[in-house]
Write a protein that holds these residues in place. Structure first.
Motif, PDB file in Angstrom:
ATOM      1  N   GLY A  41      16.953 -48.055  -8.603  1.00 10.26           N
ATOM      2  CA  GLY A  41      16.023 -49.016  -8.021  1.00 10.26           C
ATOM      3  C   GLY A  41      15.465 -49.976  -9.046  1.00 10.26           C
ATOM      4  O   GLY A  41      16.189 -50.523  -9.876  1.00 10.26           O
ATOM      5  N   LYS A  42      14.153 -50.174  -9.000  1.00 14.88           N
ATOM      6  CA  LYS A  42      13.526 -51.180  -9.868  1.00 14.88           C
ATOM      7  C   LYS A  42      13.661 -50.820 -11.335  1.00 14.88           C
ATOM      8  O   LYS A  42      13.812 -51.702 -12.185  1.00 14.88           O
ATOM      9  CB  LYS A  42      12.056 -51.351  -9.492  1.00 14.88           C
ATOM     10  N   HIS A  43      13.599 -49.539 -11.661  1.00 12.57           N
ATOM     11  CA  HIS A  43      13.772 -49.107 -13.051  1.00 12.57           C
ATOM     12  C   HIS A  43      15.113 -49.606 -13.583  1.00 12.57           C
ATOM     13  O   HIS A  43      15.193 -50.168 -14.685  1.00 12.57           O
ATOM     14  CB  HIS A  43      13.707 -47.575 -13.114  1.00 12.57           C
ATOM     15  N   LYS A  45      16.898 -52.076 -12.373  1.00  8.95           N
ATOM     16  CA  LYS A  45      16.895 -53.549 -12.396  1.00  8.95           C
ATOM     17  C   LYS A  45      16.194 -54.081 -13.635  1.00  8.95           C
ATOM     18  O   LYS A  45      16.703 -54.994 -14.308  1.00  8.95           O
ATOM     19  CB  LYS A  45      16.215 -54.080 -11.136  1.00  8.95           C
ATOM     20  N   VAL A  46      15.024 -53.526 -13.961  1.00 11.20           N
ATOM     21  CA  VAL A  46      14.275 -53.972 -15.129  1.00 11.20           C
ATOM     22  C   VAL A  46      15.089 -53.746 -16.402  1.00 11.20           C
ATOM     23  O   VAL A  46      15.190 -54.633 -17.264  1.00 11.20           O
ATOM     24  CB  VAL A  46      12.906 -53.260 -15.207  1.00 11.20           C
ATOM     25  N   TYR A 147       6.297 -51.260 -16.051  1.00 12.18           N
ATOM     26  CA  TYR A 147       6.191 -52.204 -14.933  1.00 12.18           C
ATOM     27  C   TYR A 147       5.394 -51.644 -13.753  1.00 12.18           C
ATOM     28  O   TYR A 147       4.843 -52.391 -12.948  1.00 12.18           O
ATOM     29  CB  TYR A 147       7.589 -52.625 -14.471  1.00 12.18           C
ATOM     30  N   GLY A 202       9.825 -58.304 -12.512  1.00 11.18           N
ATOM     31  CA  GLY A 202      10.419 -58.608 -11.210  1.00 11.18           C
ATOM     32  C   GLY A 202       9.424 -59.113 -10.201  1.00 11.18           C
ATOM     33  O   GLY A 202       9.655 -59.011  -8.985  1.00 11.18           O
TER      34      GLY A 202
END
Length: 203
Positions: A41-43, A45-46, A147, A202
């Motif tokens: 997920g976002k982890h 993506k970052v 984040y 993000g």
């Protein structure tokens, strides 16, 4: 984070044990193998966006650095081994790394230009354990990318807020500079790198 083995083992035993394919990552923490879920997920993506941005800066500046797909950083005492989210290596320094070609293992701080940990629920590892280990190795720059504002209040403020911490090694110790929404991070290694924290997170 799940401890998978309780009996202390050596770093070499850990490397020998590592499965070639797995749904999880593994690290060695003071002789204990710890299961680290792969970033999702976002982890993910970052981490991926940071690798892309820093990789672009490396190419634009025509520096002899690169970002490997994976590597293991051995602690100075040999009791731990970490797989960072992003790591920037100095290709010219790898000639002195005895296990780079055979196992993608880094044991000398001078080989690393920047090391990055994207904070997850085991935030104490990033703010305490790994910070101390990376400092002891002499890694010049360490980024803690929080984040989701998971770290302790003494690190990211009260109320908590997403924070990008840049640690620079000065006289053998890390000095911190923190960046938050609306700010552009400053990297001693890449002074021309222009990254807004909002974009990194993000937002």
């Amino acid at each position: 984070m799940i401890q998978t083995l309780q009996q202390p083992i050596t770093f070499d035993e850990f490397v020998e044990w590592l499965p070639e394919t797995s749904e999880c990552r593994y690290e060695l923490h003071r002789g204990v193998i710890v299961e680290m879920p792969k970033p999702r997920g976002k982890h993910s993506k970052v981490s991926g966006n940071l690798a892309y941005d820093v990789g672009t800066a490396i190419r634009q500046a025509k520096l002899p650095y690169f970002i490997p797909k994976e590597s293991i950083v051995r602690s100075i005492d040999g009791n731990s081994g970490y797989e960072p989210d992003v790591i920037v290596l100095d290709e010219s320094a790898l000639i002195d790394e005895p296990e780079w070609e055979s196992g993608s293992i880094i044991s000398l701080g001078k080989s690393i230009k920047i090391i990055v940990e994207v904070v997850s629920t085991n935030w104490r590892d990033d703010y305490f354990t790994k910070l101390g280990e990376y400092e002891a190795l002499g890694i010049q720059e360490y980024w803690i990318v929080d984040y989701a504002a998971l770290g302790g209040r003494r690190f990211i403020g009260n109320p908590k807020q997403p924070t990008f911490t840049v640690c620079q090694l000065v006289d053998g110790e890390y000095e911190w500079q923190q960046f938050r929404a609306g700010e552009c991070l400053i990297s001693p290694t890449f002074p021309d790198l222009s990254l807004m924290v909002d974009l990194v997170f993000g937002a």
